[in-house]
Design an enzyme around this catalytic site. Structure first.
Site, short mmCIF file in Angstrom:
data_model
loop_
_atom_site.label_atom_id
_atom_site.label_comp_id
_atom_site.label_asym_id
_atom_site.label_seq_id
_atom_site.Cartn_x
_atom_site.Cartn_y
_atom_site.Cartn_z
N CYS A 306 -47.41 -50.82 12.87
CA CYS A 306 -46.57 -50.38 11.74
C CYS A 306 -46.58 -51.39 10.59
O CYS A 306 -46.64 -51.00 9.42
CB CYS A 306 -45.15 -50.10 12.20
SG CYS A 306 -44.38 -51.41 13.16
N ASP A 430 -42.02 -44.38 6.20
CA ASP A 430 -42.09 -44.76 7.61
C ASP A 430 -43.54 -44.77 8.10
O ASP A 430 -44.18 -43.72 8.17
CB ASP A 430 -41.26 -43.78 8.44
CG ASP A 430 -40.95 -44.31 9.83
OD1 ASP A 430 -41.74 -45.13 10.33
OD2 ASP A 430 -39.92 -43.91 10.40
N HIS A 432 -44.58 -45.11 11.05
CA HIS A 432 -44.69 -44.69 12.45
C HIS A 432 -45.11 -43.22 12.59
O HIS A 432 -45.28 -42.74 13.71
CB HIS A 432 -43.35 -44.91 13.16
CG HIS A 432 -42.87 -46.32 13.11
ND1 HIS A 432 -42.04 -46.77 12.10
CD2 HIS A 432 -43.12 -47.39 13.89
CE1 HIS A 432 -41.78 -48.06 12.29
NE2 HIS A 432 -42.42 -48.47 13.37
#
Length: 473
Positions: A306, A430, A432
Protein backbone atom coordinates in the site's frame (compact mmCIF):
# COMPACT_ATOMS: atom_id res chain seq x y z
CA UNK A 1 5.97 30.05 -30.67
CA UNK A 2 2.58 30.63 -29.10
CA UNK A 3 -1.10 31.17 -29.79
CA UNK A 4 -3.38 32.23 -26.96
CA UNK A 5 -7.07 31.49 -26.63
CA UNK A 6 -7.97 33.47 -23.54
CA UNK A 7 -11.29 31.89 -22.64
CA UNK A 8 -11.75 29.44 -19.78
CA UNK A 9 -12.07 25.74 -20.62
CA UNK A 10 -14.31 25.05 -17.62
CA UNK A 11 -17.46 25.23 -19.77
CA UNK A 12 -18.45 25.76 -23.39
CA UNK A 13 -17.10 23.96 -26.43
CA UNK A 14 -13.52 23.48 -27.62
CA UNK A 15 -13.15 23.16 -31.40
CA UNK A 16 -9.97 21.26 -32.15
CA UNK A 17 -8.75 20.77 -35.71
CA UNK A 18 -5.95 18.37 -36.59
CA UNK A 19 -4.55 17.14 -39.86
CA UNK A 20 -1.37 16.69 -41.87
CA UNK A 21 0.15 19.15 -44.30
CA UNK A 22 2.87 17.78 -46.55
CA UNK A 23 6.03 19.87 -46.47
CA UNK A 24 8.15 19.22 -49.56
CA UNK A 25 10.84 21.35 -51.13
CA UNK A 26 13.69 20.91 -53.62
CA UNK A 27 17.07 22.41 -52.73
CA UNK A 28 19.65 23.11 -55.40
CA UNK A 29 22.31 23.80 -52.76
CA UNK A 30 22.57 23.28 -49.01
CA UNK A 31 23.97 26.66 -48.04
CA UNK A 32 21.98 28.25 -45.22
CA UNK A 33 20.64 31.36 -47.06
CA UNK A 34 19.31 29.26 -49.92
CA UNK A 35 17.72 26.71 -47.57
CA UNK A 36 16.03 29.46 -45.54
CA UNK A 37 14.68 31.05 -48.70
CA UNK A 38 13.25 27.78 -50.06
CA UNK A 39 11.77 26.76 -46.70
CA UNK A 40 10.06 30.15 -46.38
CA UNK A 41 8.72 29.85 -49.92
CA UNK A 42 7.31 26.41 -49.11
CA UNK A 43 5.55 27.78 -46.06
CA UNK A 44 4.05 30.54 -48.22
CA UNK A 45 2.53 27.81 -50.39
CA UNK A 46 1.10 26.08 -47.29
CA UNK A 47 -0.37 29.40 -46.14
CA UNK A 48 -2.06 29.67 -49.54
CA UNK A 49 -3.47 26.18 -49.08
CA UNK A 50 -5.11 26.80 -45.71
CA UNK A 51 -6.48 30.15 -46.92
CA UNK A 52 -7.80 28.73 -50.19
CA UNK A 53 -11.38 27.78 -50.98
CA UNK A 54 -10.22 24.15 -51.18
CA UNK A 55 -9.62 24.01 -47.42
CA UNK A 56 -12.26 21.86 -45.71
CA UNK A 57 -12.84 21.24 -42.02
CA UNK A 58 -14.91 18.16 -41.29
CA UNK A 59 -16.41 17.27 -37.92
CA UNK A 60 -15.14 13.81 -36.98
CA UNK A 61 -17.73 11.00 -36.90
CA UNK A 62 -20.33 13.18 -38.56
CA UNK A 63 -21.61 14.17 -42.01
CA UNK A 64 -20.63 17.81 -41.38
CA UNK A 65 -18.23 19.52 -43.83
CA UNK A 66 -17.42 23.22 -43.62
CA UNK A 67 -15.49 25.35 -46.12
CA UNK A 68 -14.37 28.28 -43.93
CA UNK A 69 -12.91 30.28 -46.84
CA UNK A 70 -15.98 30.13 -49.12
CA UNK A 71 -18.08 32.76 -47.33
CA UNK A 72 -19.00 29.93 -45.01
CA UNK A 73 -20.23 27.03 -47.10
CA UNK A 74 -21.42 24.01 -45.10
CA UNK A 75 -23.13 20.71 -45.51
CA UNK A 76 -25.72 19.63 -44.40
CA UNK A 77 -27.53 22.82 -45.28
CA UNK A 78 -29.18 22.87 -41.84
CA UNK A 79 -25.88 24.29 -40.57
CA UNK A 80 -25.87 28.04 -41.15
CA UNK A 81 -23.38 30.74 -40.17
CA UNK A 82 -25.61 31.51 -37.17
CA UNK A 83 -25.63 27.90 -35.88
CA UNK A 84 -24.15 27.72 -32.38
CA UNK A 85 -20.98 25.72 -31.87
CA UNK A 86 -22.76 23.61 -29.25
CA UNK A 87 -25.23 22.45 -31.90
CA UNK A 88 -22.45 20.79 -33.90
CA UNK A 89 -22.42 18.02 -31.31
CA UNK A 90 -25.91 16.95 -32.40
CA UNK A 91 -24.45 15.73 -35.67
CA UNK A 92 -21.74 13.56 -34.17
CA UNK A 93 -22.62 9.93 -34.74
CA UNK A 94 -22.76 7.51 -31.83
CA UNK A 95 -23.02 3.73 -31.71
CA UNK A 96 -26.79 4.11 -31.99
CA UNK A 97 -26.49 6.00 -35.29
CA UNK A 98 -28.28 4.06 -38.03
CA UNK A 99 -26.86 5.76 -41.08
CA UNK A 100 -30.13 7.47 -42.01
CA UNK A 101 -28.42 10.79 -42.65
CA UNK A 102 -30.36 12.37 -39.80
CA UNK A 103 -28.92 13.88 -36.68
CA UNK A 104 -27.69 11.31 -34.22
CA UNK A 105 -29.76 10.54 -31.20
CA UNK A 106 -26.86 11.22 -28.95
CA UNK A 107 -27.74 10.71 -25.33
CA UNK A 108 -27.04 13.64 -23.10
CA UNK A 109 -24.42 12.82 -20.52
CA UNK A 110 -24.20 14.27 -17.06
CA UNK A 111 -23.00 17.82 -16.96
CA UNK A 112 -19.34 18.15 -16.05
CA UNK A 113 -17.15 21.09 -15.18
CA UNK A 114 -15.06 20.51 -18.32
CA UNK A 115 -15.69 21.92 -21.75
CA UNK A 116 -16.98 19.52 -24.39
CA UNK A 117 -14.71 18.92 -27.37
CA UNK A 118 -15.61 18.83 -31.06
CA UNK A 119 -12.82 17.19 -33.06
CA UNK A 120 -12.30 18.27 -36.66
CA UNK A 121 -10.06 17.08 -39.49
CA UNK A 122 -8.15 19.41 -41.77
CA UNK A 123 -8.61 18.35 -45.38
CA UNK A 124 -8.02 19.74 -48.89
CA UNK A 125 -10.24 19.30 -51.93
CA UNK A 126 -8.30 17.73 -54.79
CA UNK A 127 -10.91 18.46 -57.47
CA UNK A 128 -12.06 21.84 -58.70
CA UNK A 129 -15.44 22.96 -59.94
CA UNK A 130 -15.88 23.63 -63.65
CA UNK A 131 -13.20 24.11 -66.28
CA UNK A 132 -11.89 21.60 -68.79
CA UNK A 133 -10.18 18.45 -67.60
CA UNK A 134 -6.66 17.82 -68.84
CA UNK A 135 -4.40 14.81 -68.79
CA UNK A 136 -1.31 14.98 -66.55
CA UNK A 137 1.99 15.72 -68.22
CA UNK A 138 5.15 13.96 -67.04
CA UNK A 139 8.64 15.30 -67.61
CA UNK A 140 11.99 13.92 -66.56
CA UNK A 141 15.01 16.04 -65.66
CA UNK A 142 18.34 14.70 -64.46
CA UNK A 143 20.23 16.89 -62.02
CA UNK A 144 21.76 16.77 -58.55
CA UNK A 145 19.59 18.26 -55.83
CA UNK A 146 18.43 17.76 -52.27
CA UNK A 147 14.85 16.97 -51.36
CA UNK A 148 13.34 17.92 -47.99
CA UNK A 149 10.14 16.12 -47.07
CA UNK A 150 8.20 15.86 -43.81
CA UNK A 151 4.64 15.96 -42.54
CA UNK A 152 3.51 18.90 -40.45
CA UNK A 153 0.94 17.72 -37.93
CA UNK A 154 -1.33 20.73 -37.51
CA UNK A 155 -3.16 20.94 -34.19
CA UNK A 156 -5.20 24.06 -33.38
CA UNK A 157 -7.85 24.60 -30.73
CA UNK A 158 -10.20 27.47 -29.95
CA UNK A 159 -12.57 27.71 -27.02
CA UNK A 160 -16.08 28.99 -27.60
CA UNK A 161 -18.90 29.95 -25.27
CA UNK A 162 -22.59 29.11 -25.62
CA UNK A 163 -23.28 32.28 -27.64
CA UNK A 164 -20.54 31.72 -30.21
CA UNK A 165 -21.70 31.12 -33.77
CA UNK A 166 -20.09 28.58 -36.09
CA UNK A 167 -19.04 31.20 -38.65
CA UNK A 168 -17.09 33.23 -36.07
CA UNK A 169 -15.49 30.15 -34.54
CA UNK A 170 -14.33 28.80 -37.90
CA UNK A 171 -12.84 32.15 -38.83
CA UNK A 172 -10.83 31.91 -35.62
CA UNK A 173 -9.80 28.36 -36.51
CA UNK A 174 -8.65 29.51 -39.94
CA UNK A 175 -6.59 32.29 -38.35
CA UNK A 176 -5.15 29.81 -35.84
CA UNK A 177 -4.04 27.48 -38.65
CA UNK A 178 -2.32 30.32 -40.45
CA UNK A 179 -0.65 31.55 -37.27
CA UNK A 180 0.51 28.03 -36.40
CA UNK A 181 2.23 27.78 -39.78
CA UNK A 182 4.10 30.99 -38.96
CA UNK A 183 5.25 29.53 -35.65
CA UNK A 184 6.27 26.28 -37.33
CA UNK A 185 8.34 28.20 -39.85
CA UNK A 186 10.16 30.00 -37.04
CA UNK A 187 10.95 26.68 -35.35
CA UNK A 188 12.26 25.11 -38.57
CA UNK A 189 14.45 28.08 -39.42
CA UNK A 190 15.77 28.65 -35.90
CA UNK A 191 16.37 25.00 -35.03
CA UNK A 192 18.35 23.84 -38.08
CA UNK A 193 20.82 21.03 -37.43
CA UNK A 194 23.21 21.26 -40.32
CA UNK A 195 21.10 20.72 -43.43
CA UNK A 196 18.26 19.08 -41.45
CA UNK A 197 15.51 21.27 -39.99
CA UNK A 198 13.70 19.94 -36.92
CA UNK A 199 10.03 19.04 -37.22
CA UNK A 200 7.69 21.45 -35.34
CA UNK A 201 5.47 19.98 -32.63
CA UNK A 202 2.35 21.91 -31.46
CA UNK A 203 1.26 21.42 -27.83
CA UNK A 204 -1.59 22.93 -25.83
CA UNK A 205 -1.29 24.25 -22.27
CA UNK A 206 -4.01 25.43 -19.92
CA UNK A 207 -2.82 28.46 -17.96
CA UNK A 208 -4.38 29.97 -14.83
CA UNK A 209 -7.38 32.21 -15.36
CA UNK A 210 -7.94 34.41 -17.20
CA UNK A 211 -5.24 33.36 -19.68
CA UNK A 212 -6.90 30.11 -20.77
CA UNK A 213 -5.75 27.68 -23.44
CA UNK A 214 -2.42 28.40 -25.13
CA UNK A 215 -0.75 26.60 -28.04
CA UNK A 216 3.03 26.42 -28.18
CA UNK A 217 5.17 25.07 -31.04
CA UNK A 218 8.31 23.25 -29.91
CA UNK A 219 10.94 21.44 -32.01
CA UNK A 220 10.11 17.74 -31.80
CA UNK A 221 12.77 15.55 -30.24
CA UNK A 222 14.45 18.37 -28.32
CA UNK A 223 14.22 17.56 -24.59
CA UNK A 224 12.69 19.98 -22.10
CA UNK A 225 16.10 20.49 -20.54
CA UNK A 226 17.22 22.26 -23.74
CA UNK A 227 14.13 24.48 -24.01
CA UNK A 228 14.51 26.42 -20.78
CA UNK A 229 15.19 29.73 -22.54
CA UNK A 230 12.00 29.36 -24.60
CA UNK A 231 10.02 28.58 -21.46
CA UNK A 232 11.43 31.65 -19.71
CA UNK A 233 10.27 33.80 -22.62
CA UNK A 234 6.80 32.29 -22.38
CA UNK A 235 6.64 32.91 -18.63
CA UNK A 236 7.55 36.56 -19.23
CA UNK A 237 5.04 36.86 -22.07
CA UNK A 238 2.16 35.55 -19.94
CA UNK A 239 3.36 37.12 -16.67
CA UNK A 240 3.69 33.75 -14.95
CA UNK A 241 5.82 33.00 -11.88
CA UNK A 242 9.14 31.32 -12.66
CA UNK A 243 8.86 28.64 -9.97
CA UNK A 244 6.30 26.36 -11.70
CA UNK A 245 6.77 24.40 -14.96
CA UNK A 246 3.70 25.59 -16.87
CA UNK A 247 5.20 24.84 -20.30
CA UNK A 248 6.93 21.48 -19.92
CA UNK A 249 5.62 18.77 -22.23
CA UNK A 250 4.29 16.66 -19.36
CA UNK A 251 2.08 19.59 -18.41
CA UNK A 252 0.37 19.70 -21.81
CA UNK A 253 -3.41 20.01 -21.64
CA UNK A 254 -5.27 16.70 -21.76
CA UNK A 255 -8.49 17.09 -23.71
CA UNK A 256 -11.54 15.78 -21.82
CA UNK A 257 -12.56 13.33 -24.57
CA UNK A 258 -9.17 11.65 -24.93
CA UNK A 259 -8.47 8.41 -23.02
CA UNK A 260 -5.14 8.00 -21.28
CA UNK A 261 -3.10 5.31 -23.00
CA UNK A 262 -1.55 3.83 -19.84
CA UNK A 263 -4.89 2.64 -18.44
CA UNK A 264 -4.65 4.38 -15.05
CA UNK A 265 -7.54 6.46 -13.76
CA UNK A 266 -6.85 10.16 -13.31
CA UNK A 267 -8.29 12.32 -10.53
CA UNK A 268 -11.23 10.07 -9.50
CA UNK A 269 -12.05 12.55 -6.73
CA UNK A 270 -13.43 15.07 -9.21
CA UNK A 271 -16.79 13.26 -9.42
CA UNK A 272 -17.34 13.37 -5.65
CA UNK A 273 -19.62 15.80 -3.84
CA UNK A 274 -17.88 17.90 -1.23
CA UNK A 275 -18.97 17.40 2.40
CA UNK A 276 -21.09 20.07 3.99
CA UNK A 277 -19.53 21.52 7.13
CA UNK A 278 -20.60 24.64 8.99
CA UNK A 279 -18.35 27.46 7.69
CA UNK A 280 -16.19 24.77 6.11
CA UNK A 281 -13.81 25.26 3.19
CA UNK A 282 -12.41 22.61 0.87
CA UNK A 283 -8.67 22.39 0.17
CA UNK A 284 -7.70 19.95 -2.59
CA UNK A 285 -4.72 18.51 -4.43
CA UNK A 286 -3.78 20.75 -7.35
CA UNK A 287 -3.27 19.23 -10.78
CA UNK A 288 -3.39 15.67 -12.10
CA UNK A 289 -2.36 12.36 -10.58
CA UNK A 290 -2.87 8.67 -11.44
CA UNK A 291 -4.61 6.24 -9.08
CA UNK A 292 -2.18 3.45 -8.16
CA UNK A 293 -3.46 0.52 -6.07
CA UNK A 294 -2.97 -3.16 -5.26
CA UNK A 295 -2.60 -5.72 -8.07
CA UNK A 296 -1.84 -3.29 -10.88
CA UNK A 297 1.05 -3.76 -13.36
CA UNK A 298 0.88 -7.57 -13.02
CA UNK A 299 2.25 -7.22 -9.48
CA UNK A 300 0.61 -9.09 -6.58
CA UNK A 301 1.31 -6.74 -3.69
CA UNK A 302 -1.93 -7.40 -1.84
CA UNK A 303 -1.25 -7.07 1.86
CA UNK A 304 2.15 -5.36 1.72
CA UNK A 305 2.36 -2.78 -1.11
CA UNK A 306 0.00 0.00 0.00
CA UNK A 307 2.78 2.50 0.78
CA UNK A 308 4.50 1.66 -2.52
CA UNK A 309 1.25 2.46 -4.33
CA UNK A 310 0.77 5.71 -2.44
CA UNK A 311 4.33 6.66 -3.40
CA UNK A 312 3.56 5.81 -7.04
CA UNK A 313 0.53 8.11 -6.94
CA UNK A 314 2.71 10.92 -5.58
CA UNK A 315 5.38 10.29 -8.25
CA UNK A 316 2.68 10.39 -10.94
CA UNK A 317 1.67 13.86 -9.69
CA UNK A 318 5.21 15.19 -10.07
CA UNK A 319 5.51 13.58 -13.50
CA UNK A 320 2.22 14.92 -14.81
CA UNK A 321 2.85 18.44 -13.52
CA UNK A 322 6.14 18.51 -15.41
CA UNK A 323 8.44 18.44 -12.38
CA UNK A 324 9.89 15.04 -13.28
CA UNK A 325 10.58 13.35 -16.61
CA UNK A 326 11.25 9.84 -15.35
CA UNK A 327 8.40 7.28 -15.31
CA UNK A 328 6.65 6.21 -12.11
CA UNK A 329 9.00 3.76 -10.32
CA UNK A 330 8.15 0.09 -9.89
CA UNK A 331 8.23 -1.69 -6.54
CA UNK A 332 11.65 -3.12 -7.41
CA UNK A 333 13.01 0.30 -8.40
CA UNK A 334 11.74 1.75 -5.12
CA UNK A 335 13.44 -1.04 -3.18
CA UNK A 336 16.68 -0.68 -5.15
CA UNK A 337 16.72 3.05 -4.45
CA UNK A 338 16.48 2.42 -0.71
CA UNK A 339 19.36 -0.06 -0.97
CA UNK A 340 21.44 2.38 -3.03
CA UNK A 341 21.17 5.11 -0.40
CA UNK A 342 22.07 2.67 2.35
CA UNK A 343 18.66 2.61 3.98
CA UNK A 344 18.10 -1.12 3.37
CA UNK A 345 20.14 -4.30 2.94
CA UNK A 346 20.54 -5.93 -0.49
CA UNK A 347 18.07 -8.67 0.48
CA UNK A 348 15.34 -6.00 0.56
CA UNK A 349 15.15 -5.96 -3.27
CA UNK A 350 12.49 -8.42 -4.42
CA UNK A 351 11.09 -8.85 -0.90
CA UNK A 352 7.53 -8.19 0.30
CA UNK A 353 8.57 -5.89 3.13
CA UNK A 354 6.58 -2.81 3.97
CA UNK A 355 7.83 0.74 3.74
CA UNK A 356 6.60 3.84 5.56
CA UNK A 357 6.55 7.61 5.30
CA UNK A 358 10.27 7.99 5.99
CA UNK A 359 11.14 5.63 3.12
CA UNK A 360 8.72 7.51 0.88
CA UNK A 361 10.53 10.75 1.76
CA UNK A 362 13.92 9.16 0.94
CA UNK A 363 12.79 7.79 -2.45
CA UNK A 364 11.21 11.10 -3.51
CA UNK A 365 14.41 12.92 -2.66
CA UNK A 366 16.67 10.40 -4.41
CA UNK A 367 14.66 9.76 -7.59
CA UNK A 368 12.89 13.10 -8.14
CA UNK A 369 15.00 15.52 -6.06
CA UNK A 370 11.81 16.37 -4.18
CA UNK A 371 12.06 17.31 -0.51
CA UNK A 372 9.28 16.47 1.95
CA UNK A 373 8.16 17.52 5.39
CA UNK A 374 7.28 14.81 7.89
CA UNK A 375 4.39 15.33 10.29
CA UNK A 376 4.40 13.04 13.35
CA UNK A 377 1.10 12.30 15.09
CA UNK A 378 1.38 10.24 18.29
CA UNK A 379 -2.14 8.83 18.00
CA UNK A 380 -4.93 8.89 15.43
CA UNK A 381 -7.24 10.87 17.70
CA UNK A 382 -4.92 13.87 17.26
CA UNK A 383 -5.31 13.98 13.46
CA UNK A 384 -8.53 15.94 13.90
CA UNK A 385 -6.50 18.87 15.20
CA UNK A 386 -4.25 19.05 12.12
CA UNK A 387 -6.80 20.82 9.91
CA UNK A 388 -4.90 24.09 9.64
CA UNK A 389 -1.59 22.44 8.70
CA UNK A 390 -3.20 20.17 6.12
CA UNK A 391 -5.31 22.98 4.64
CA UNK A 392 -2.20 25.15 4.33
CA UNK A 393 -0.32 22.32 2.60
CA UNK A 394 -2.96 21.89 -0.10
CA UNK A 395 -3.28 25.65 -0.47
CA UNK A 396 0.45 26.26 -0.95
CA UNK A 397 1.98 22.99 -2.21
CA UNK A 398 -1.05 21.13 -3.56
CA UNK A 399 0.69 17.73 -3.62
CA UNK A 400 -0.80 14.38 -2.50
CA UNK A 401 0.14 13.36 1.06
CA UNK A 402 1.17 9.84 2.06
CA UNK A 403 0.03 8.83 5.55
CA UNK A 404 1.17 5.64 7.27
CA UNK A 405 0.04 4.24 10.58
CA UNK A 406 -0.07 0.76 12.06
CA UNK A 407 0.09 -1.57 9.06
CA UNK A 408 -1.84 0.66 6.64
CA UNK A 409 -0.93 3.48 4.27
CA UNK A 410 -3.27 5.86 2.46
CA UNK A 411 -3.07 8.95 0.27
CA UNK A 412 -4.71 12.18 1.42
CA UNK A 413 -5.92 14.30 -1.49
CA UNK A 414 -7.56 17.12 0.44
CA UNK A 415 -9.43 18.24 3.51
CA UNK A 416 -12.70 19.97 4.21
CA UNK A 417 -12.13 22.02 7.34
CA UNK A 418 -14.02 24.57 9.38
CA UNK A 419 -11.83 27.08 11.12
CA UNK A 420 -14.66 28.09 13.45
CA UNK A 421 -15.90 24.66 14.58
CA UNK A 422 -12.77 22.57 13.98
CA UNK A 423 -14.76 19.97 12.05
CA UNK A 424 -12.73 18.14 9.44
CA UNK A 425 -13.17 15.56 6.69
CA UNK A 426 -10.34 13.90 4.78
CA UNK A 427 -10.37 13.08 1.07
CA UNK A 428 -8.79 9.62 0.98
CA UNK A 429 -7.44 7.69 -2.00
CA UNK A 430 -7.17 4.07 -0.82
CA UNK A 431 -4.35 1.99 -2.35
CA UNK A 432 -5.83 -1.25 -0.93
CA UNK A 433 -8.34 -1.53 -3.79
CA UNK A 434 -7.83 -4.70 -5.88
CA UNK A 435 -10.41 -4.35 -8.67
CA UNK A 436 -10.56 -2.99 -12.20
CA UNK A 437 -10.27 0.67 -13.16
CA UNK A 438 -14.00 1.26 -12.69
CA UNK A 439 -14.61 4.84 -11.59
CA UNK A 440 -18.16 4.17 -10.39
CA UNK A 441 -17.15 1.21 -8.21
CA UNK A 442 -14.16 3.09 -6.81
CA UNK A 443 -16.22 6.13 -5.81
CA UNK A 444 -19.45 4.32 -4.81
CA UNK A 445 -17.58 1.86 -2.58
CA UNK A 446 -15.48 4.58 -0.97
CA UNK A 447 -12.06 3.60 -2.32
CA UNK A 448 -11.83 7.27 -3.19
CA UNK A 449 -14.02 9.27 -0.85
CA UNK A 450 -14.45 11.65 2.05
CA UNK A 451 -13.81 10.18 5.50
CA UNK A 452 -14.38 11.49 9.02
CA UNK A 453 -11.90 11.54 11.93
CA UNK A 454 -13.08 8.08 12.99
CA UNK A 455 -11.49 6.65 9.82
CA UNK A 456 -8.14 6.59 11.61
CA UNK A 457 -7.10 4.14 14.32
CA UNK A 458 -7.53 6.38 17.35
CA UNK A 459 -4.64 4.83 19.28
CA UNK A 460 -2.09 4.18 16.50
CA UNK A 461 0.69 6.66 15.72
CA UNK A 462 0.89 8.14 12.21
CA UNK A 463 3.60 9.67 10.07
CA UNK A 464 2.61 11.94 7.20
CA UNK A 465 4.91 12.68 4.26
CA UNK A 466 4.12 16.10 2.77
CA UNK A 467 6.04 16.53 -0.53
CA UNK A 468 7.13 20.06 -1.42
CA UNK A 469 7.03 21.58 -4.92
CA UNK A 470 10.45 22.19 -6.45
CA UNK A 471 11.08 25.77 -7.57
CA UNK A 472 11.74 25.22 -11.28
CA UNK A 473 10.60 26.73 -14.57
Amino acid sequence: MVVSDSQSTDTGTILRVRGPLEFKCLLETTDAPHMHKVISRTFEMLHTQVKSESCVLTVCDSPVFIWPNQSFNATPKDITPETSCEDLQQWIQTDEYEGTGKRSGKKKSKKTSSASVVNLRLMMEVTTKGGPLSAPVLSRTLKTSHFLSTTLQMDCAVHTNSRCMVKDAFERLSEALSHQLCEMEKVMLQQMKGTTPLVPEPLHFLLPEPKGLVTVVYPAGVPDSQLESQRKELHQQFELPDDQPFFRRANAFHFPNEPYKDGYLRNPHLVLTHPSLENGKVYLVQGIYSYHHYMQDHTDDNGWGCAYRSLQTICSWFQQQGYAERPVPTHKEIQQTLVDVGDKQKSFVGSRQWIGSIEVQVVLNQLLEVTSKIMFVSQGSELGSKGRELANHFLTEGTPIMIGGGVLAHTILGVSWSETTGQIRYLILDPHYTGAEDLQVITDKGWCGWKGPDFWDQTAYYNLCLPQRPKVI
